[in-house]
Motif scaffolding. Structure first.
Motif, mmCIF file in Angstrom:
data_model
loop_
_atom_site.group_PDB
_atom_site.id
_atom_site.type_symbol
_atom_site.label_atom_id
_atom_site.label_comp_id
_atom_site.label_asym_id
_atom_site.label_seq_id
_atom_site.Cartn_x
_atom_site.Cartn_y
_atom_site.Cartn_z
ATOM 1 N N VAL A 115 0.839 -1.202 0.000
ATOM 2 C CA VAL A 115 0.000 0.000 0.000
ATOM 3 C C VAL A 115 0.871 1.247 0.000
ATOM 4 N N VAL A 116 0.441 2.283 -0.724
ATOM 5 C CA VAL A 116 1.055 3.609 -0.638
ATOM 6 C C VAL A 116 -0.032 4.668 -0.737
ATOM 7 N N THR A 117 0.287 5.852 -0.237
ATOM 8 C CA THR A 117 -0.595 6.994 -0.438
ATOM 9 C C THR A 117 -0.414 7.540 -1.851
ATOM 10 N N ASP A 118 -1.373 8.314 -2.276
ATOM 11 C CA ASP A 118 -1.300 8.916 -3.605
ATOM 12 C C ASP A 118 -0.072 9.813 -3.737
ATOM 13 N N SER A 119 0.227 10.600 -2.684
ATOM 14 C CA SER A 119 1.367 11.519 -2.764
ATOM 15 C C SER A 119 2.686 10.763 -2.849
ATOM 16 N N LEU A 120 2.817 9.634 -2.105
ATOM 17 C CA LEU A 120 4.054 8.862 -2.172
ATOM 18 C C LEU A 120 4.168 8.139 -3.507
ATOM 19 N N VAL A 164 -12.593 -1.524 7.725
ATOM 20 C CA VAL A 164 -12.993 -2.119 8.995
ATOM 21 C C VAL A 164 -14.302 -1.536 9.498
ATOM 22 N N ALA A 165 -14.612 -0.296 9.117
ATOM 23 C CA ALA A 165 -15.852 0.332 9.565
ATOM 24 C C ALA A 165 -17.069 -0.218 8.826
ATOM 25 N N GLY A 166 -16.840 -1.099 7.853
ATOM 26 C CA GLY A 166 -17.933 -1.698 7.107
ATOM 27 C C GLY A 166 -18.196 -1.034 5.775
ATOM 28 N N ASN A 167 -17.544 0.078 5.516
ATOM 29 C CA ASN A 167 -17.718 0.787 4.249
ATOM 30 C C ASN A 167 -16.691 0.295 3.231
ATOM 31 N N LYS A 168 -16.806 0.792 2.013
ATOM 32 C CA LYS A 168 -15.853 0.483 0.958
ATOM 33 C C LYS A 168 -15.026 1.736 0.659
ATOM 34 N N VAL A 169 -13.717 1.524 0.492
ATOM 35 C CA VAL A 169 -12.813 2.627 0.188
ATOM 36 C C VAL A 169 -12.254 2.430 -1.219
ATOM 37 N N LYS A 170 -12.265 3.473 -2.014
ATOM 38 C CA LYS A 170 -11.745 3.397 -3.370
ATOM 39 C C LYS A 170 -10.220 3.422 -3.358
ATOM 40 N N ALA A 171 -9.625 2.631 -4.214
ATOM 41 C CA ALA A 171 -8.174 2.629 -4.368
ATOM 42 C C ALA A 171 -7.843 2.403 -5.833
ATOM 43 N N ARG A 172 -6.678 2.857 -6.229
ATOM 44 C CA ARG A 172 -6.174 2.595 -7.575
ATOM 45 C C ARG A 172 -5.031 1.590 -7.486
ATOM 46 N N LEU A 173 -4.590 1.126 -8.626
ATOM 47 C CA LEU A 173 -3.498 0.162 -8.693
ATOM 48 C C LEU A 173 -2.264 0.811 -9.283
ATOM 49 N N LEU A 194 -1.519 -1.004 -3.923
ATOM 50 C CA LEU A 194 -2.782 -0.285 -3.888
ATOM 51 C C LEU A 194 -2.484 1.159 -3.507
ATOM 52 N N VAL A 195 -3.081 2.101 -4.217
ATOM 53 C CA VAL A 195 -2.849 3.526 -3.976
ATOM 54 C C VAL A 195 -4.114 4.130 -3.380
ATOM 55 N N PHE A 196 -4.008 4.629 -2.147
ATOM 56 C CA PHE A 196 -5.133 5.246 -1.456
ATOM 57 C C PHE A 196 -4.955 6.762 -1.412
ATOM 58 N N GLN A 205 0.258 10.264 9.647
ATOM 59 C CA GLN A 205 -0.007 9.851 8.277
ATOM 60 C C GLN A 205 0.755 8.572 7.957
ATOM 61 N N ILE A 206 0.035 7.506 7.655
ATOM 62 C CA ILE A 206 0.668 6.287 7.144
ATOM 63 C C ILE A 206 0.964 6.526 5.674
#
Length: 421
Positions: free
Chosen positions: A191-196, A214-223, A242-244, A257-258
């Motif tokens: 995993v990386v952040t978009d800025s990294l 974990v909160a039960g929602n879906k989070v968008k990510a790019r590859l 995965l890019v968040f 910030q992770i």
């Protein structure tokens, strides 16, 4: 009745009895598989060496998958699909296509993985519940988007000992740029952040996927794909990330910030990794041979066989978790003792995109054994609610508080062993 007819009837009765016994034995294998008791399933299969039925091909393929013998698993599962009859158990067929896709993912054959998921959906999509169908569709999109990416490869110029920074992160190079990231066996993909990702010049794939939070929602990510990741003398080429969005990996209450995590596919590609308490990691020139096979995989999650009192229990291993958490299955098995002896507790469980508060208990002085060594957990949360799929089947998630009680922890993905020393 003539003697010949009596012999025929007797033979028929014997065959029916044998068929009934085989069906009961196969049912037991099915129970172990459904309950994800992979170590017991591995051991039970030893009694079926002469059984060449189609169903046994499935279970042999399943055990090979869980213990990381991927070419063997592909051979058995494809053979099962060829021999399975039209009236075969659809649950096994769904599981077979899913495991075959997992084999292809772990051997970096992304296009084949996507095809396996597409076939599964085409044949059985109408029988799946909405959540499962959505998960398979998302997996098909994810691996399909990587169809043109070369296979990940690993190489080494010799052994390495790599220190860590004061945050416990491991220094490495991605596309020639230095960065320090945590090693997290609980991350199914790095995993990386978009800025990294932009700083590291990762190749962004024009596709987005949904990641369960974990909160039960879906989070968008790019590859994204890194040309090369270097750790000491080891090099991993074509590693997938995965890019968040940065905000999805920001811990607001800690103002932290992770930036990224090195996930399971890169860690496993190293073959063998030793985590040294307070001293980073060691990578051998080549993985050691031998050792007790006390580790297996549930898709991309490492599982470890441990002991509590006189019972063998299966735990997920998560080097990215700061502390160990015991799951509802542990609570249910020791419910009276826990309810009477421990204080109630609310545990905040964090993941990408937020956190969730889970009801449970706070236990004291829980002793777990692994490979002859013991770890004492002074305070460990016991959850009474499920947080993810692993929490439904296993007894807990092992974190750094347990790992750091030992001088070293070695994961060997060739022999499928974990050694605590």
């Amino acid at each position: 009745m003539s003697a010949g007819k009596r012999v025929c009837v007797s033979l028929l009765l014997i065959l029916l009895a044998q068929s009934s016994a085989a069906a009961q034995s196969h049912a037991r294998l099915g129970e172990l598989y459904a309950d994800r008791q992979y170590f017991k399933l591995r051991d039970a299969l030893r009694d079926f060496d002469r059984d060449q039925s189609a169903e046994l091909l499935f279970y042999r393929g399943a055990v090979a998958n869980k213990f990381n013998r991927l070419p063997e698993s592909i051979k058995y599962l494809t053979a099962y699909l060829k021999r399975a009859r039209a009236g075969a158990d659809s649950r096994l067929l769904v599981e077979c296509y899913g495991m075959l896709a997992d084999d292809y993912v772990k051997t970096y054959q992304y296009r084949k993985a996507a095809r396996a998921y597409a076939t599964l959906l085409g044949k059985f999509g109408g029988r799946l519940d909405a959540e499962k169908k959505s998960d398979f569709e998302n997996s098909a999109r994810l691996w399909g988007a990587l169809g043109g990416v070369p296979r990940q490869t690993a190489s080494s110029r010799g052994g390495s000992q790599i220190g860590q920074d004061r945050d416990g992160h491991i220094p490495l190079e991605i596309n020639g740029r230095r960065v320090a990231l945590a090693f997290d066996t609980g991350a199914n993909v790095s995993v990386v952040t978009d800025s990294l990702a932009r700083k590291l010049s990762l190749k962004i794939i024009d596709a987005s996927v949904e990641v369960g939070a974990v909160a039960g929602n879906k989070v968008k990510a790019r590859l994204a794909v890194a040309r090369v990741v270097k750790l000491g003398n080891a090099s991993i080429r074509h590693a997938v990330f995965l890019v968040f969005d940065d905000r999805d990996l920001y811990i607001s209450e800690a103002h932290f910030q992770i930036e990224g995590l090195v996930g399971f596919p890169v860690i496993a590609a190293l073959g063998e990794v030793t985590f040294v308490r307070g001293g980073g990691i060691r990578l051998p020139a080549a993985p050691a041979a031998g050792g007790a096979q006390n580790m297996c995989l549930d898709e991309l999650t490492p599982l470890v066989a441990g002991r509590f009192r006189d019972r063998e229990l299966i735990f997920a291993l998560d080097t990215g978790a700061s502390r160990t958490t015991l799951y509802p299955r542990f609570y249910e098995d020791y419910k009276e003792e826990i309810s009477a002896g421990y204080e109630t507790h609310t545990e905040r469980v964090r993941g990408a995109g937020g956190f969730r508060e889970i009801k449970g208990y706070l236990a004291k002085d829980i002793v777990l054994g692994f490979g002859g060594g013991e770890a004492r957990l002074a305070r460990v949360p016991i959850l009474t609610e499920y947080t993810n799929d692993s929490s439904r089947h296993f007894y807990g998630n092992l974190g750094q508080d347990l790992i750091k009680q030992f001088g070293r922890m070695t994961l060997n993905f060739k022999t499928m062993s974990v050694v605590f020393e």
